[in-house]
Design an enzyme around this catalytic site. Structure first.
Site, PDB file in Angstrom:
ATOM      1  N   GLU B  62       0.721  -1.144  -0.005  1.00 24.98           N
ATOM      2  CA  GLU B  62      -0.052  -0.075   0.020  1.00 24.98           C
ATOM      3  C   GLU B  62       0.988   1.179   0.001  1.00 24.98           C
ATOM      4  O   GLU B  62       0.491   2.249  -0.591  1.00 24.98           O
ATOM      5  CB  GLU B  62      -0.984   0.051   1.291  1.00 24.98           C
ATOM      6  CG  GLU B  62      -2.112  -1.212   0.996  1.00 24.98           C
ATOM      7  CD  GLU B  62      -1.692  -2.296   1.547  1.00 24.98           C
ATOM      8  OE1 GLU B  62      -0.573  -2.468   2.178  1.00 24.98           O
ATOM      9  OE2 GLU B  62      -2.459  -3.339   1.290  1.00 24.98           O
ATOM     10  N   HIS B 131     -10.957  -4.441   9.146  1.00 21.62           N
ATOM     11  CA  HIS B 131     -11.374  -4.215   7.709  1.00 21.62           C
ATOM     12  C   HIS B 131     -12.810  -3.301   7.626  1.00 21.62           C
ATOM     13  O   HIS B 131     -13.549  -3.507   6.675  1.00 21.62           O
ATOM     14  CB  HIS B 131     -11.604  -5.639   7.284  1.00 21.62           C
ATOM     15  CG  HIS B 131     -10.357  -6.458   6.697  1.00 21.62           C
ATOM     16  ND1 HIS B 131      -9.578  -7.070   7.757  1.00 21.62           N
ATOM     17  CD2 HIS B 131     -10.039  -6.527   5.737  1.00 21.62           C
ATOM     18  CE1 HIS B 131      -8.712  -7.589   7.326  1.00 21.62           C
ATOM     19  NE2 HIS B 131      -8.845  -7.421   5.843  1.00 21.62           N
TER      20      HIS B 131
END
Lengths: 320, 331
Positions: B62, B131
């Site tokens: 990321e 998440h």
């Protein structure tokens, strides 16, 4: 691309002297509290930075670091605007909003110095992606230090560049210390370049105080990268003569060690190389050195008479 | 204008597809966005249309996804980077906060960074604490970034097209539980919603409710229910948090005199506090007849058990009750 001839070496010698005198002037300013903030000087690293940039094409790109003055001078810069930036003036490269750690000149492919260690790795990937995607034929040289090679961004960027075959030279200026911590205490390898193996890319270690070796190696790997073969990691071993930043007592290293590296002065090395190989007369080089010193004085004069940015500019340029 | 009913997810896809057809400098990259079509299927079909040069799978990295977008943007592309879950933007923070957001200002206005970072936020999928977060307030705190949270398919399309055309880094927060929600979407490929322009989703006179993203449909449901009971609720969706349509909010509060704020994110340090403070500092303060009420997520990590998970964000019932209480001066 510049050829290894007299003209190139003279220009290299000039830029290295500009870098040296620039840093000495900045150091002098700091000692007298005449510059705001902090700075990270690159005295001793001039060959590593300048010769690497000069082996690139003029329109190639670089990402620079917090110890970036020699790097951006190597890429080609207006010394007046650079000195003005350090003094926080409106005529500076960043209109006084960036300072020492953020000198950028996109018009010559300098994508900016970076205050974050390892901050340039992924930016270099993106800049290289643009070149690859638009098929410009340009490459990117990403400067970073030995310390930055321990950042996570190093791993992510080299891996991505490798699998995407991005045109980047990852150029590690290993000056042996991450601030105060010696390389031996921050990594269990002698050469950062061996990390290239993990990414399936070539890795090279060179003498960063030898401008000729730096120039030739970067020229060689630039051709490889430009042909679409993917990135290369080059480690340039060098040494900073001064402390990490303005407030560093340097208790972590001995005077003898510093002196031993001063004997490997990269500027003297290039001087002797040119004289020995009949590429320049001593008088010519001595004269050039004086001119360089004067150029820095002129830059100071320019910066001194420049205005501070108006207070109204403080809210400008947050958004495009 | 021609409309077509489609899902929020397909509206995001359509916005990207239209912009990529118009401008070849627009590219998409991220984890599994290629042949797989993205973890939530948002980019399905784009790899087939645009090929691997323009729809690129990345390693699971990321930090470099975001940094590569910034570097590509500052050198002339208009990249769209996808971060699979908003929780993972934490790994991309240096690139967003210290690099992309700063370059223009720090370099004296010489650089521009036209990138979009798309990422789905929110709970409700049983994916638990790592998440499910709604971290939009983090990005609102960084000058140089724009922050968009669309709550309907049409807004998703029009705002994403604006974000792609914008010359600044835009964090585009999609709502994963809205991905399958349907709505009428304009098919005009010049349908672009300016960033910073809110929308009054329901006109009303008794109370202003400001909400965005996943909570917007719940607020609308509560408002529609209460209309039958004679309570007139004005629902304002700012749509972009930065820049914020302050004028629309202030005008609405001046009209109704009462303000309720609803979002999914944790209350403490959240964006509702910012809106509340902005209203309190504005001329609208003098028009307030009741304290401002915030309905937000509980200050807990998102739990796994479905009943616990549902309990941490405002429900339609809670929103309805809060509106009734405020309108009847019980709060």
């Amino acid at each position: 691309m510049a050829e290894m001839n007299k003209e190139t070496l003279i220009e290299m010698y000039k830029r290295m002297n500009h870098a040296r005198f620039f840093e000495e002037k900045v150091s002098w300013f700091f000692a007298r509290g005449m510059i705001h903030g902090t700075t990270h000087l690159s005295v001793g690293q001039e060959a590593s930075a300048v010769a690497a940039c000069m082996a690139l094409n003029d329109d190639d790109l670089i990402t620079s670091t917090h110890r970036g003055h020699s790097q951006v001078i190597g890429k080609g810069i207006d010394l007046n605007k650079m000195m003005a930036e350090l003094l926080g003036k409106i005529t500076g490269y960043c209109k006084g909003k960036g300072g020492s750690m953020h000198i950028a000149d996109l018009s010559v492919g300098n994508l900016g110095a970076n205050g974050v260690v390892g901050g340039g790795h992924s930016l270099a990937c993106g800049a290289a992606l643009t070149q690859q995607y638009q098929d410009t034929g340009k490459i990117v040289l990403c400067f970073f230090g030995d310390g930055a090679s321990n950042e996570g961004s190093f791993h992510e960027a080299l891996n991505l560049a490798s699998v995407w075959k991005l045109p980047v030279i990852f150029y590690c200026e290993n000056n042996l210390y991450g601030m105060s911590v010696p390389q031996s205490a921050s990594m269990n390898i002698k050469d950062v370049a061996v990390r290239a193996d993990s990414y399936g890319i070539p890795g090279h270690t060179i003498d960063g105080n030898n401008a000729i070796e730096v120039f030739n190696k970067i020229k060689e790997v630039a051709a490889y990268v430009r042909e679409g073969n993917g990135p290369v990691l080059v480690e340039s071993k060098t040494y900073r003569w001064l402390g990490h930043s303005k407030s560093d007592a340097q208790a972590y290293r001995t005077k003898e060690e510093v002196e031993s590296w001063k004997e490997k002065d990269p500027i003297n090395y290039l001087y002797n190389y040119m004289v020995t190989n009949d590429m320049a007369e001593k008088e010519e080089l001595d004269e050039l050195k004086k001119t360089c010193k004067q150029d820095i004085e002129d830059a100071v004069a320019f910066a001194n008479v420049s205005d501070n940015p108006p207070l109204s500019s403080v809210t400008e340029d947050v958004y495009a | 204008m021609e409309y077509k009913e489609m899902t929020y997810k397909d509206a995001v896809n359509l916005a990207m597809t239209e912009e990529m057809r118009k401008d070849e400098n627009v590219i998409l990259f991220g984890e599994d966005v290629g042949l797989y079509g993205g973890a939530f299927g948002v980019s399905v079909g784009m790899f087939e249309e645009f090929g691997p040069e323009r729809v690129k799978d990345t390693p699971i990295s990321e930090a470099v996804i975001a940094g590569c977008a910034a570097g590509a943007a500052v050198t002339g592309l208009r990249p769209i980077a996808e971060i699979m879950f908003m929780d993972f933007t934490t790994i991309a923070m240096d690139a967003l906060v210290n690099q992309a957001a700063k370059m223009r200002y720090m370099f004296g206005g010489k650089a521009q960074v036209p990138m979009v970072l798309r990422t789905p936020g929110g709970s409700g999928t049983g994916a638990a604490a790592q998440h499910s977060q709604s971290l939009e307030a983090w990005f609102c705190h960084v000058p140089g970034l724009k922050v968009v949270v669309p709550g309907t398919p049409a807004d998703a399309k029009g705002l994403l097209k604006a974000a792609i055309r914008d010359n600044n880094p835009v964090v585009f927060v999609e709502q994963k539980t809205l991905y399958k929600e349907k709505g009428e979407v304009p098919m005009d490929d010049e349908f672009v919603i300016p960033l910073g322009k809110g929308e009054i989703k329901r006109e009303g006179s008794d109370v202003t409710v400001i909400s965005y993203g996943r909570m917007l449909p719940r607020v609308l449901e509560a408002a529609d229910d209460l209309k039958k009971e004679g309570i007139s609720v004005e629902v304002v969706d700012p749509r972009t948090l930065v820049p914020l349509d302050k004028e629309m909010i202030i005008d609405s509060v001046k009209k109704t005199g009462k303000l309720i704020l609803v979002n999914e994110a944790c209350k403490t340090g959240g964006f509702l506090g910012e809106i509340s403070a902005m209203v309190s500092e504005s001329e609208a303060f003098d028009y307030l007849d009741a304290p401002i009420v915030r309905l937000a997520g509980l200050d807990v990590p998102v739990p796994y058990n479905p009943e616990l998970e549902a309990a941490i964000v405002p429900s339609v019932d809670q929103i309805r009750q809060a509106i009734v209480d405020v309108v009847t001066n019980k709060r």
